[in-house]
Design an enzyme around this catalytic site. Structure first.
Site, PDB file in Angstrom:
ATOM      1  CE  LYS A  90      -3.334   1.643  -3.709  1.00  0.00           C
ATOM      2  NZ  LYS A  90      -2.166   1.587  -2.830  1.00  0.00           N
ATOM      3  CD  GLN A 110      -6.714  -1.038   1.516  1.00  0.00           C
ATOM      4  OE1 GLN A 110      -7.501  -1.723   0.875  1.00  0.00           O
ATOM      5  NE2 GLN A 110      -7.033   0.139   1.987  1.00  0.00           N
ATOM      6  N   PRO A 138       4.050   6.765  11.534  1.00  0.00           N
ATOM      7  CG  PRO A 138       5.776   6.616  13.088  1.00  0.00           C
ATOM      8  CD  PRO A 138       4.308   6.840  12.962  1.00  0.00           C
ATOM      9  CB  SER A 143       6.045   9.619  -9.833  1.00  0.00           C
ATOM     10  OG  SER A 143       5.767  10.681  -8.962  1.00  0.00           O
ATOM     11  CE  LYS A 175       6.380   9.357  -1.609  1.00  0.00           C
ATOM     12  NZ  LYS A 175       6.255   9.259  -0.176  1.00  0.00           N
ATOM     13  N   GLY A 231       0.822  -1.206   0.000  1.00  0.00           N
ATOM     14  CA  GLY A 231       0.000   0.000   0.000  1.00  0.00           C
ATOM     15  C   GLY A 231       0.853   1.252   0.000  1.00  0.00           C
ATOM     16  CG  ASP A 232       0.696   3.729   2.420  1.00  0.00           C
ATOM     17  OD1 ASP A 232      -0.457   4.178   2.341  1.00  0.00           O
ATOM     18  OD2 ASP A 232       1.128   3.111   3.407  1.00  0.00           O
ATOM     19  CG  ASN A 242      -8.916   0.316   4.524  1.00  0.00           C
ATOM     20  OD1 ASN A 242      -9.639   0.816   3.674  1.00  0.00           O
ATOM     21  ND2 ASN A 242      -8.600  -0.963   4.522  1.00  0.00           N
ATOM     22  CB  ALA A 243      -7.823   3.699   0.860  1.00  0.00           C
ATOM     23  N   GLY A 244      -5.920   5.998   1.893  1.00  0.00           N
ATOM     24  CA  GLY A 244      -5.701   7.451   1.864  1.00  0.00           C
ATOM     25  C   GLY A 244      -4.970   7.759   0.575  1.00  0.00           C
ATOM     26  CG  HIS A 245      -5.975   6.240  -2.835  1.00  0.00           C
ATOM     27  ND1 HIS A 245      -6.652   5.453  -3.726  1.00  0.00           N
ATOM     28  CD2 HIS A 245      -5.347   5.382  -1.996  1.00  0.00           C
ATOM     29  CE1 HIS A 245      -6.432   4.173  -3.432  1.00  0.00           C
ATOM     30  NE2 HIS A 245      -5.652   4.107  -2.386  1.00  0.00           N
TER      31      HIS A 245
HETATM   32  P1  IMP Z   1      -7.191  -2.504   8.140  1.00  0.00           P
HETATM   33  O1  IMP Z   1      -7.345  -2.504   6.658  1.00  0.00           O
HETATM   34  O2  IMP Z   1      -7.503  -1.182   8.776  1.00  0.00           O
HETATM   35  O3  IMP Z   1      -7.917  -3.650   8.784  1.00  0.00           O
HETATM   36  O4  IMP Z   1      -5.630  -2.742   8.466  1.00  0.00           O
HETATM   37  C1  IMP Z   1      -4.981  -3.991   8.181  1.00  0.00           C
HETATM   38  C2  IMP Z   1      -3.535  -3.759   7.758  1.00  0.00           C
HETATM   39  O5  IMP Z   1      -3.519  -3.124   6.486  1.00  0.00           O
HETATM   40  C3  IMP Z   1      -2.740  -2.844   8.690  1.00  0.00           C
HETATM   41  O6  IMP Z   1      -1.378  -3.259   8.664  1.00  0.00           O
HETATM   42  C4  IMP Z   1      -2.847  -1.481   8.018  1.00  0.00           C
HETATM   43  O7  IMP Z   1      -1.772  -0.628   8.361  1.00  0.00           O
HETATM   44  C5  IMP Z   1      -2.794  -1.891   6.556  1.00  0.00           C
HETATM   45  N1  IMP Z   1      -3.467  -0.943   5.677  1.00  0.00           N
HETATM   46  C6  IMP Z   1      -4.803  -0.811   5.477  1.00  0.00           C
HETATM   47  N2  IMP Z   1      -5.057   0.147   4.589  1.00  0.00           N
HETATM   48  C7  IMP Z   1      -3.859   0.621   4.187  1.00  0.00           C
HETATM   49  C8  IMP Z   1      -3.452   1.611   3.220  1.00  0.00           C
HETATM   50  O8  IMP Z   1      -4.271   2.246   2.549  1.00  0.00           O
HETATM   51  N3  IMP Z   1      -2.118   1.806   3.094  1.00  0.00           N
HETATM   52  C9  IMP Z   1      -1.200   1.091   3.802  1.00  0.00           C
HETATM   53  N4  IMP Z   1      -1.524   0.151   4.690  1.00  0.00           N
HETATM   54  C10 IMP Z   1      -2.841  -0.083   4.877  1.00  0.00           C
END
Ligand code: IMP
Length: 430
Positions: free
Chosen positions: A17, A225, A305, A414, A332, A13-14, A39-42
């Site tokens: 995307k 992710q 972090p 990028s 990056k 992830g990160d 949970n995503a942060g795009h």
């Molecule tokens: P959850 O998706 O919140 O249940 O987290 C499960 C695992 O996925 C954890 O290790 C989170 O840090 C990781 N995770 C979930 N969403 C992201 C994302 O968008 N970027 C990076 N890691 C993520």
């Protein structure tokens, strides 16, 4: 000439995307988020404007693109409404003519977030390090057929009946884990209010996406992710609760496999991971610190972090194979400027046997050792470069060696967070 692209993260992830989806959506008719939730942060950066999208597809900033959230995502209605308000305040209009939510999408409700936090606390040392957004408990409800879907919000009697059964059981678990049970009537009222606000956006999105694909319109699927966090194919149990690998886009959206899809693997020029779980090329020394500081490696959802480390070709090969990646986007590159030597993991050794494409289950074995090569770094600052000829030769070599190492060409490089800090080697729509 593909009419369908899939943007798929191929690390933890990160990877960037959001930026790639934003760029490619300039030529897309539809942008579809097909799994995951808040949970995503795009992150999308345009000039001095930075927007972090959690649930809305990253095509939102391109007014011609219609944004779709499919039935396999889990949506938190409260934060979705806030995200839409924030976008409106930033001048991005996302009305019911441009944002479609599947009637079959499951909701993330306050008890899911409560359970997420309580479960993590109960896990103690073996906690996953979730984002706390209620993702796991919401997918549990989906699988156990106890979920509340958008379609349920528009029939008060049915909603109250379903909530009765679900919340009685969930409250028992919440109490068992030492938490505060939630009030059923308040939950039903909140759901009805969310339903009232969001009803105009709700429709049969599978029919919309199918119609677009069959009439030759351009559809971009955006995963959240990364492959190594995939519920089935990642570093289980340190994964998220959805299927993140790109080709899952089609069954999860409810459409067949289009004629000529191109799955683009999004990767950083190094590795990061947030949360717990194996990370064999993690560097807890100076290079890791350099990458975190220079790359601003802090979670865009939680601010945590990120763990940082060296590029891992074997795991990239695994993700490329798992997702059928046909092209790469390498992000990056600018963060690596100034590092004279770049250790890169080219294979693994496990008790004397070499593994070029390890299964993630092997990563937790303490006997597993990365085999490193040292590649040349470059001193020149490459931040903001958009002309491939302006890249130092060592940076070009670095990319070439990645391409050779995983067997897939890079079509986008990028060199910074802004849209303009991009080298589009080949337009994947062309
Ligand atoms: P959850 O998706 O919140 O249940 O987290 C499960 C695992 O996925 C954890 O290790 C989170 O840090 C990781 N995770 C979930 N969403 C992201 C994302 O968008 N970027 C990076 N890691 C993520």
């Amino acid at each position: 000439m593909p009419g369908c692209l899939v943007v798929s993260g191929i690390q933890w992830g990160d990877e960037g995307k959001g930026k790639v989806t934003d760029i490619l959506s300039r030529s897309a008719d539809l942008v579809v988020r097909f799994q995951g939730g808040a949970n995503a942060g795009h992150t999308v950066v345009v000039g001095d404007r930075k927007v972090v999208l959690h649930q809305v597809p990253s095509g939102a900033l391109n007014p011609a693109a219609t944004c779709v959230i499919g039935p396999a995502g889990v949506l938190d209605p409260e934060t979705l409404l806030k995200e839409m308000d924030d976008l409106a305040a930033a001048g991005v209009s996302l009305g019911p003519d441009r944002l479609f939510i599947s009637h079959a999408t499951h909701l993330v409700l306050p008890y899911h977030k409560t359970l997420d936090a309580l479960r993590e606390r109960a896990r103690g040392e073996s906690r996953i390090g979730t984002t706390g957004r209620g993702i796991g408990p919401a997918y549990e409800d989906m699988a156990s057929r106890a979920g509340i879907r958008f379609a349920d919000l528009f029939d008060t009697a049915r909603l109250a009946r379903r909530m009765d059964g679900v919340l009685t059981e969930r409250n028992a678990i919440i109490k068992h884990l030492g938490g505060q049970p939630l009030d059923r009537a308040a939950m039903v009222d909140a759901c009805i209010e969310w339903g009232r606000k969001l009803q105009p956006f709700v429709r049969d999105t599978a029919a919309v996406v199918h119609a677009a694909l069959s009439s030759g319109r351009r559809v971009l699927f955006e995963s959240a992710q990364g492959t190594l966090l995939d519920l089935l194919h990642g570093t289980y149990p340190y994964v998220t609760s959805s299927l993140t690998a790109g080709p899952a886009a089609f069954p999860l959206t409810g459409v067949g496999i289009p004629r000529d899809p191109l799955v683009i693997g999004i990767m950083k020029a190094y590795s990061t991971r947030v949360g717990a779980g194996p990370f064999p090329t993690e560097d807890e020394g100076d290079v890791g610190t350099w990458l975190r500081d220079k790359g601003s490696e802090y979670g865009s959802t939680t601010g945590r972090p990120r763990r940082c480390g060296f590029l891992d070709l074997p795991l990239l090969r695994y993700a490329v194979r798992t997702c059928g990646i046909g092209a790469l986007a390498v992000l990056k590159l600018d963060v690596l400027s100034g590092l004279a030597k770049l250790p890169v993991c080219v294979a693994y050794d496990l008790r004397g046997r070499r593994h070029d494409v390890p299964h993630p289950d092997m990563l937790a074995d303490p006997a597993l050792k990365p085999i490193y090569e040292e590649w040349d770094g470059w001193a020149e600052d490459v931040a903001g470069i958009a002309d491939p000829a302006a890249l130092p030769s060592a940076a070009r070599d670095y990319v070439r060696r990645i391409e050779a190492g995983v067997g897939v060409p890079a079509i986008l490089l990028s060199t910074g967070s802004d849209r303009s800090h991009t080298i589009l080697v080949r337009d994947p729509w062309a």
